[in-house]
Design a protein around this motif. Sequence first.
Motif, short mmCIF file in Angstrom:
data_model
loop_
_atom_site.label_atom_id
_atom_site.label_comp_id
_atom_site.label_asym_id
_atom_site.label_seq_id
_atom_site.Cartn_x
_atom_site.Cartn_y
_atom_site.Cartn_z
N TYR A 39 0.83 -1.21 0.00
CA TYR A 39 0.00 0.00 0.00
C TYR A 39 0.87 1.26 0.00
O TYR A 39 0.52 2.26 -0.64
N ASP A 40 1.97 1.20 0.73
CA ASP A 40 2.84 2.38 0.80
C ASP A 40 3.55 2.64 -0.51
O ASP A 40 3.93 3.79 -0.80
N ASP A 41 3.77 1.60 -1.32
CA ASP A 41 4.40 1.80 -2.62
C ASP A 41 3.56 2.71 -3.51
O ASP A 41 4.10 3.49 -4.30
N VAL A 42 2.24 2.60 -3.39
CA VAL A 42 1.36 3.46 -4.19
C VAL A 42 1.56 4.91 -3.79
O VAL A 42 1.69 5.80 -4.64
N MET A 43 1.59 5.18 -2.48
CA MET A 43 1.80 6.54 -2.02
C MET A 43 3.20 7.04 -2.32
O MET A 43 3.40 8.24 -2.56
N GLU A 44 4.17 6.13 -2.34
CA GLU A 44 5.55 6.54 -2.61
C GLU A 44 5.69 7.06 -4.04
O GLU A 44 6.41 8.05 -4.29
N LYS A 45 5.00 6.43 -4.98
CA LYS A 45 5.06 6.90 -6.37
C LYS A 45 4.42 8.28 -6.49
O LYS A 45 4.95 9.17 -7.17
N GLN A 46 3.28 8.46 -5.84
CA GLN A 46 2.64 9.77 -5.88
C GLN A 46 3.50 10.82 -5.18
O GLN A 46 3.62 11.96 -5.66
N ARG A 47 4.10 10.43 -4.08
CA ARG A 47 4.94 11.37 -3.33
C ARG A 47 6.15 11.81 -4.15
O ARG A 47 6.53 12.99 -4.13
N SER A 48 6.72 10.90 -4.89
CA SER A 48 7.90 11.25 -5.71
C SER A 48 7.51 12.23 -6.81
O SER A 48 8.28 13.14 -7.14
N ILE A 49 6.32 12.06 -7.39
CA ILE A 49 5.88 12.98 -8.44
C ILE A 49 5.63 14.38 -7.88
O ILE A 49 6.03 15.39 -8.47
N ILE A 50 4.98 14.46 -6.72
CA ILE A 50 4.70 15.76 -6.12
C ILE A 50 5.98 16.47 -5.72
O ILE A 50 6.16 17.67 -5.95
N TYR A 51 6.92 15.73 -5.11
CA TYR A 51 8.18 16.35 -4.71
C TYR A 51 9.01 16.75 -5.94
O TYR A 51 9.75 17.73 -5.90
N GLY A 52 8.90 15.98 -7.01
CA GLY A 52 9.55 16.38 -8.25
C GLY A 52 8.98 17.68 -8.79
O GLY A 52 9.71 18.55 -9.29
N ARG A 53 7.65 17.83 -8.68
CA ARG A 53 7.02 19.08 -9.09
C ARG A 53 7.49 20.25 -8.22
O ARG A 53 7.74 21.35 -8.72
N ARG A 54 7.65 20.02 -6.92
CA ARG A 54 8.12 21.08 -6.04
C ARG A 54 9.56 21.48 -6.39
O ARG A 54 9.90 22.67 -6.33
N ARG A 55 10.38 20.52 -6.75
CA ARG A 55 11.76 20.87 -7.13
C ARG A 55 11.77 21.69 -8.42
O ARG A 55 12.59 22.60 -8.57
N GLU A 56 10.85 21.40 -9.33
CA GLU A 56 10.75 22.21 -10.54
C GLU A 56 10.31 23.63 -10.22
O GLU A 56 10.80 24.59 -10.81
N ILE A 57 9.38 23.77 -9.28
CA ILE A 57 8.89 25.09 -8.91
C ILE A 57 10.01 25.92 -8.27
O ILE A 57 10.15 27.12 -8.52
N LEU A 58 10.83 25.27 -7.43
CA LEU A 58 11.92 25.97 -6.77
C LEU A 58 13.11 26.19 -7.69
O LEU A 58 14.07 26.88 -7.29
#
Length: 402
Positions: free
Chosen positions: A134-153
């Motif tokens: 179950y946590d693997d599903v959230m980990e994939k979503q978390r990596s995408i969101i944090y990648g978006r934050r790095r692009e914003i910064l």
Amino acid sequence: MEAEIISNAGQFGAVTIATNMAGRGTDIKPSPETLEAGGVFVLGTGRHDSRRIDNQFRGRSGRQGDPGASQFLLSLEDDLLRIFGGERISNLMDKLNIEEDEPIEHVFITKAIGNAQKKVEGYHFDTRKHVLEYDDVMEKQRSIIYGRRREILGEEVQNLILEMCDGVVGQLMEQHCQDKYVDQWDFQGFNRAFEGVFSKVPNEKWFEDELNTDEYSEKFYGWIEDLYKEKIEFFRNVAELNFETDVSSEDRKEILGQMILDLERQILLKVNDNLWKDHLLSMDMLREGIGLVGYAQKKPLDEYRKQAFKMFSDLMNRIDNEAISNFFKLTIARPIAEPEPSPFLKDVEFIHGEVEIPDGTETKKKKTQPVRAQSTVGRNEPCPCGSGKKHKRCCGLAKKIA
């Protein structure tokens, strides 16, 4: 403190009481008297769910070739035996007429306890594996969101905004322009949705060009670039009004560019983080209730993955829509000039008398009293005419009659 206490367990005559989880990693050195008496003796009053913990606890005695012994005591009412095989052992005791207070030592008991521990270990392993899936599903979503934050910064915020704008237009085209024929498209709905995000539509008759969907998308992308440049120019013009005249043009240009870049980052980060927090709460609620789909002969993990993917897709679309909408609807108030005095007050001089106020005293506004031309006479006071009568019986009475 715990380690210090357990390190002294090897002293002769010492009795140390601790849990089976305590003291691991603490070196117990038996004294010479302890070694002569047979070494450290470990007495366990129960068995752990994991055999590894018991073996570590048992290993506290006889370490590094030193003499020692260990003994574990269990009851048939312990959870480990009560859940796994306790009834069979109890029935065997009844058949053999063994007293309740009589200890039992047999290989059969040891094997039964070992098998019970294996079952518990397998159950815990499956639980951890289930949680990890179950946590693997959230980990994939978390990596995408944090990648978006790095692009914003990063330094490519403007390109990211244009990509998000292109994605928003693609969403609007899918919602309102999916029919095969152009005359069946919902032009009014598209224009309203486009104006709701980008504040205006460059050309409300865009559908009269008779182009295909890809060509329309390219055309809208060109319009969006113009709208973006127009918005950036508006921010730049408003910000320049607050600059002092002694700032050089190069420094001013660099400062303005950094200000606009920080403004874009703040807008995107605020929307991204707020919607992500709401999404985490929704995912927790989904995780709590997904087990109910098992009653419909469906695998909860598969359904969780499907619904999580759908929710995350909606999240990314909402982030793009809300961030772009906030950017294009954002306005900066222009500095308000100080109002000029009225021409009627230009030649007026205000003169105030100086009042000396003692130090440490506060001035209080006194309530204004009406100005009286002459002192008033009470109704029961002697009349000022000298008659000796009360005012209400003399001149006061005459005024009342008049």
